[in-house]
Each structure stands twice: as structure tokens, then as C-alpha cells.
Enzyme design. Sequence first.
Site, PDB file in Angstrom:
ATOM      1  N   ARG A  11       6.344  38.854  64.655  1.00 30.37           N
ATOM      2  CA  ARG A  11       6.584  38.401  63.273  1.00 30.37           C
ATOM      3  C   ARG A  11       7.024  36.934  63.280  1.00 30.37           C
ATOM      4  O   ARG A  11       7.744  36.497  64.185  1.00 30.37           O
ATOM      5  CB  ARG A  11       7.653  39.265  62.606  1.00 30.37           C
ATOM      6  CG  ARG A  11       7.323  40.745  62.602  1.00 30.37           C
ATOM      7  CD  ARG A  11       8.061  41.503  61.512  1.00 30.37           C
ATOM      8  NE  ARG A  11       9.499  41.482  61.628  1.00 30.37           N
ATOM      9  CZ  ARG A  11      10.322  42.106  60.792  1.00 30.37           C
ATOM     10  NH1 ARG A  11       9.816  42.794  59.771  1.00 30.37           N
ATOM     11  NH2 ARG A  11      11.629  42.065  60.944  1.00 30.37           N
TER      12      ARG A  11
ATOM     13  N   ASP B  97      19.230  44.774  52.638  1.00 31.50           N
ATOM     14  CA  ASP B  97      18.893  44.282  53.980  1.00 31.50           C
ATOM     15  C   ASP B  97      17.408  43.976  54.119  1.00 31.50           C
ATOM     16  O   ASP B  97      16.975  43.480  55.162  1.00 31.50           O
ATOM     17  CB  ASP B  97      19.327  45.291  55.051  1.00 31.50           C
ATOM     18  CG  ASP B  97      18.777  46.687  54.803  1.00 31.50           C
ATOM     19  OD1 ASP B  97      19.181  47.305  53.810  1.00 31.50           O
ATOM     20  OD2 ASP B  97      17.939  47.156  55.594  1.00 31.50           O
ATOM     21  N   ASN B  98      16.622  44.252  53.079  1.00 29.30           N
ATOM     22  CA  ASN B  98      15.191  43.931  53.094  1.00 29.30           C
ATOM     23  C   ASN B  98      14.851  42.830  52.100  1.00 29.30           C
ATOM     24  O   ASN B  98      13.711  42.734  51.628  1.00 29.30           O
ATOM     25  CB  ASN B  98      14.361  45.181  52.777  1.00 29.30           C
ATOM     26  CG  ASN B  98      14.468  46.238  53.858  1.00 29.30           C
ATOM     27  OD1 ASN B  98      14.771  45.932  55.005  1.00 29.30           O
ATOM     28  ND2 ASN B  98      14.252  47.491  53.498  1.00 29.30           N
TER      29      ASN B  98
ATOM     30  N   ARG C 223      18.775  37.650  55.810  1.00 34.64           N
ATOM     31  CA  ARG C 223      18.550  38.367  54.554  1.00 34.64           C
ATOM     32  C   ARG C 223      19.858  38.500  53.770  1.00 34.64           C
ATOM     33  O   ARG C 223      20.924  38.123  54.257  1.00 34.64           O
ATOM     34  CB  ARG C 223      17.903  39.722  54.845  1.00 34.64           C
ATOM     35  CG  ARG C 223      18.710  40.606  55.704  1.00 34.64           C
ATOM     36  CD  ARG C 223      18.196  41.156  57.016  1.00 34.64           C
ATOM     37  NE  ARG C 223      17.053  40.727  57.728  1.00 34.64           N
ATOM     38  CZ  ARG C 223      16.005  41.486  58.013  1.00 34.64           C
ATOM     39  NH1 ARG C 223      15.950  42.732  57.597  1.00 34.64           N
ATOM     40  NH2 ARG C 223      15.017  41.046  58.727  1.00 34.64           N
TER      41      ARG C 223
ATOM     42  N   GLY D 173      14.497  52.135  69.095  1.00 32.33           N
ATOM     43  CA  GLY D 173      14.106  50.731  69.069  1.00 32.33           C
ATOM     44  C   GLY D 173      12.605  50.494  69.116  1.00 32.33           C
ATOM     45  O   GLY D 173      12.159  49.369  69.331  1.00 32.33           O
TER      46      GLY D 173
ATOM     47  N   LYS E  30       8.922  43.028  66.865  1.00 31.44           N
ATOM     48  CA  LYS E  30       9.386  44.244  66.181  1.00 31.44           C
ATOM     49  C   LYS E  30       8.864  45.462  66.937  1.00 31.44           C
ATOM     50  O   LYS E  30       7.658  45.651  67.056  1.00 31.44           O
ATOM     51  CB  LYS E  30       8.893  44.265  64.734  1.00 31.44           C
ATOM     52  CG  LYS E  30       9.439  45.459  63.948  1.00 31.44           C
ATOM     53  CD  LYS E  30       9.135  45.337  62.471  1.00 31.44           C
ATOM     54  CE  LYS E  30       9.691  46.534  61.699  1.00 31.44           C
ATOM     55  NZ  LYS E  30       9.442  46.410  60.253  1.00 31.44           N
TER      56      LYS E  30
ATOM     57  N   GLY F  10      21.669  45.987  61.063  1.00 30.79           N
ATOM     58  CA  GLY F  10      21.222  45.056  62.101  1.00 30.79           C
ATOM     59  C   GLY F  10      19.821  45.335  62.608  1.00 30.79           C
ATOM     60  O   GLY F  10      19.166  46.300  62.221  1.00 30.79           O
TER      61      GLY F  10
ATOM     62  N   GLY G  69      17.668  46.912  64.601  1.00 29.35           N
ATOM     63  CA  GLY G  69      17.649  48.084  65.468  1.00 29.35           C
ATOM     64  C   GLY G  69      16.367  48.223  66.260  1.00 29.35           C
ATOM     65  O   GLY G  69      16.308  48.991  67.224  1.00 29.35           O
TER      66      GLY G  69
END
Length: 629
Positions: free
Chosen positions: A199, A291-292, A206, A142, A129, A106, A108
Amino acid sequence: WLGALRFDNLALRSLPVDASEEGGPRTVPGACFVRVRPSPLQNPRLVAMSLPALALLGLEAPASDPAEAEAEAALFFSGNRVLAGAEPAAHCYCGHQFGSFAGQLGDGAAMYLGEVLGPRGERWEIQLKGAGITPFSRQADGRKVLRSSIREFLCSEAMFHLGIPTTRAGTCVTSDSRVVRDIFYDGNPKNERCTVVLRIASTFIRFGSFEIFKPPDEYTGRKGPSVDRNDIRIQMLDYVISTFYPEIQEAYSDNTIQRNAAFFKEITKRTARLVAEWQCVGFCHGVLNTDNMSIVGLTIDYGPFGFMDRYDPEHICNGSDNTGRYAYNKQPEICKWNLGKLAEALVPELPLEISQLILEDEYDAEFEKHYLQKMRKKLGLIQLELEEDSKLVSELLETMHLSAGDFTNIFYLLSSFSVDIDPSKFEDFLEKLTSQCASVEELKVVFKPQMDPRQLSMMLMLAQSNPQLFALIGTKANINKELERIEQFSKLQQLTADDLLSRNKRHWKEWLEKYRVRLQKEMESVGNADAWNTERVKVMKSNNPKYILRNYIAQNAIEAAENGDFSEVRNVLKLLEHPFQEAEDFQEVKEDAEEEGATAAAAVCSQENRSRQPYCSKPPLWASELCVT
């Protein structure tokens, strides 16, 4: 200035949002998003902004008071103030990391702010981000730091202007808040400034977003937080396809399996084309976990990426990728492997026998087709498509490898090669080409042995006496690489600069003759040779960048920014907005006639000496010491 942003947060209306208000890291079952709040930073200030990226959101360059607009951007895009209409949330996803299922991951450190409607009605998700802790932060804080944020900010924009599908970056905001980071995992932590990147993308969903339904993994035992929630998988597929693949939704509205198959076929082809584009500019992602991987075929999550300097098919840009899983030459097969994991995650809404067939039929063919099309443009082969072209490309890369040539600069130079070049000009061209190959000193740095001789001796003895134990603590590939380094380093001790130059010239003469013959065939197939040559050079110059975000360029900008000077970040951003053009407006210092000094002297060179390097230059010796993890 930011009051012009119009939010319409479709994702939060279409997908389940966690109802719990419990703070801190936790498992989030039965939801795709969880509501969060950004954590304020001390004294936020703007490092840089990308006006072309912000224009997507309908934001124009501030007309009256740029300083006021910068302060406003710093306030809202640091997370210190939340924009009207924004609904901060963190997205839940899982992932296979370095080949193993990691369970819930997730956002983070990233936070969805909402979706902004652009000037033409298009929808853009915006994210912060590094804005603070979310339920997905696990043991982390974080936060992101100035160093990594500048790299992500610059590379997002660099990739876009290279014509490669990517997420965008609107702003980079730093602060006086600090966190501790052990950059190289070596017990030497450093205090670094908290920094936030804005971003922008159509979506940040994803492959791993669909892995939240995964039952316990047979190898790791980990499972997704939403096992047995096929209803949510259906919701996600409906949302993704109707929103980002509307033509597929329209064509197959009455047959869900066919619709899902068409979607999987399209993301397979997009991913194949994306990785082909990476290979053609020498880009290494560094962390190609599931996840990327973007569900719409974008380059996403810029971490330990790197543009390859000296051509090496086994180049590893991520200093923590010990096995080379994500090396340059492995990227195409890894992306295919990741698509296989996406296919598994879509069952039962898309049966595996259908998706696997699509993957085998489409991926390799699409990759090879797009890769060769792009390489033909890079070589100016614009008239004919011959079977021999693939071999010509392979032989070019082999010549680059043998001569340790600079990937970007050699391609850029080839546009000045002509079919009927006279002998004296050919020698001049050969000099230019070989000047872009590594020197003896540079090669000694490349092939310097990395293991203690006693450690290597022990590992070799262990490989013989106890192969099982050796397999647990070391890899055969790593040992073989070290043995190759030792052999090459030994040979380099006897190699003179003249011998190396002579050898490189021989290699390049052989390939250039083959290239000349192939260009001759192009010229003979057209009526007007001059018009053909003009078009050939034009195509080559629009497909071979002069400027890329080399690690040493990023490092110079980072070091200046860490000392409070953001001008170099802004200069590099402007440069990367025009990667194919001569940078007339930039004070590029021409290379000195004399060779650089010894490695030791170069490694400790001052910031003043570093800044003497032209942006288009192959990297200086000190750059070989840079390590990105």
C-alpha cells in the site's frame, strides 16, 4: 529493479518509537510506532502489479527482464526480504468501532516499511498489509488472504482512476502459506492463501491515531494506551501539520490554537468532499470506524466495501453491519460523527468549543456544495447553476429507486439523451434506460423474505409483550424491513414483466421531461448550441464511469486467482485504469438476446457462463448471493 528506491523515514524520526523488543500482542504506551519484522511466506509469487502506482516511487516498467522484476517484487513485497533503507514498524492507534470506543487497535496486520522519495521529491509511505504478527494483532495472525487482498488491490487503483482521493496499491503477492478463515462467521472455515498488498500513501495516520490519549470511556471503560501524554499529542500535531499541511503551518506558525483550528477546518472540508465523491459513484466503504478515516482525507482500508448496483439509498455493503450503521445514505452523517470524535481527541490543543463550531459551520455546507457540483457535471448541467437542480437530482434518484435502476449504467446512458430527440429515438432511449432496471426475477431475489415466518411471528409478539427484551435481541428497523420485504415479495407474485416495464417507462418519461426542460434552459443561455452539446457530452462522459469494480467482477477474478490463474486480476486492473473509456482492447462479450434463466439456474451457473457477462453489465442473478463481511 527495487534498488532505485530511496528511503527517508521522517515519521520514525519525528514521532516516539517504542523501545521495548518484547514480541507478541501487548499494550504499547507512550509511542506512535513499534519496530517489527515481517514473517516470511512460502513460495511468494506476484498476482499483479500497478505500474502507475509504482511510478510514484520512481519505479518504471522493467525494461529488460519482466519475469526477474516480478520475482524481485514477490521477494521484497511479500516481506520475505527487507529492502535496504526500510525500517519495518507498526503504527499504534485506537478507534470507535460501530459507535463504541474499542481501545488500542493499531496495525495488527499492516507494517510501515518506510517513506520513499519520489522522482519529484515527494514523500510516499509504503506498507505491507498481511505481513505477519505485530504487537497490535490481538488474537489474530497478522495475515490477509487472497480474496480480500485482490479486492483491496483492485479497488485502491479503481478509486484513483475515478478521480477519488485514495491510498494506492503497488503490488499483490500471494503464497503457498495458508491460514484458516471463517468467512461468514457460520462455523464453516476455509483454508486460504496468505497474501500481501503493498500500500502507498502520503501517510496512513488516521483519526484514531489521536485517540491513543483517550481516558477511560464512559460506556465501554476502555482507554487509550497513552492517557495523559499530551506531549505526544503535540508532537503528532506538529508532525502532521508541518508535513502534510505545510501552508497552514507557515500561515499560523506563531499561534498554535489558530494553526490547529485551520488544520481541523481543512480536514473537515476534505472529508466532506471525499464522502460527496463516494456518494456520486455509489461507493460504500462498509466500515467507517474512526480508525478507518485518513488524517489527510483519503479513502483508506478497503474491507467489505461495495459499489452499489441497483440504486437503494439504504444499501448495506457489509454483511456484518446488522444495524445498517454504515449504509450508503448514512455515510455523510457518519463521517461527520467521526470528525466529532477527532475533535474530542485534539483537546486541549484545540478547545472543543472551537472545533465543534468549525464542524457545524463547514461540514454540511461543503458536502452539499461539492455533491451538487459533481451531480451537475454528471447530468451535463455545465452552464447554469439553478436552485431547482437539487430537486432534479433528488427526483432522478427517486425515479432510480422506484424503477430499481442500475446507478452506474443509468448515469452513463444519460449522456446520449438530447434536448431535441425525435419521438422514435426517444422510445429507443427509453428501452435502453428501462433495460437497466431490475427485472421481476431480480426483484424477487431482492425482496425475498430473510426470516423464518415463525421467528418473525415470535419477534412481533415479543415487541408487543416485552419491549425491553425485544430491544436487546432485535431492532425495530430490521423487523420493519422484513415486513416490507414480505409485502413487496407478495406484490411481485402478481406482477408481470409487461406491467413492470410499463410502470418503469412511465416513471422515466416523467423525469426525462423535467430533464429536457432543464437542458433547454442550458441551451438557450449559450450562443452556439452545437459547441455546448459537444462540451456537455464530454463533461458527462468524464464524470460517469462505464466501468466500476462491481462485486461480481471482483469475484470472477478472485475465483480464477484461487485456481492459479492471475490473468483476470490483471485484465480487470487494466480495465479499471480507464473507467470512462470504451474498452476496445477487451474481449467483451455482448449480452445474449435471451433473458437469463431462473434464479436457481443462475445461482449455480458455471465459471464459463459467468465469464460471458460484459464488464459494464448490471450484475447477473448469481451476484445477489455474494456476501462480503
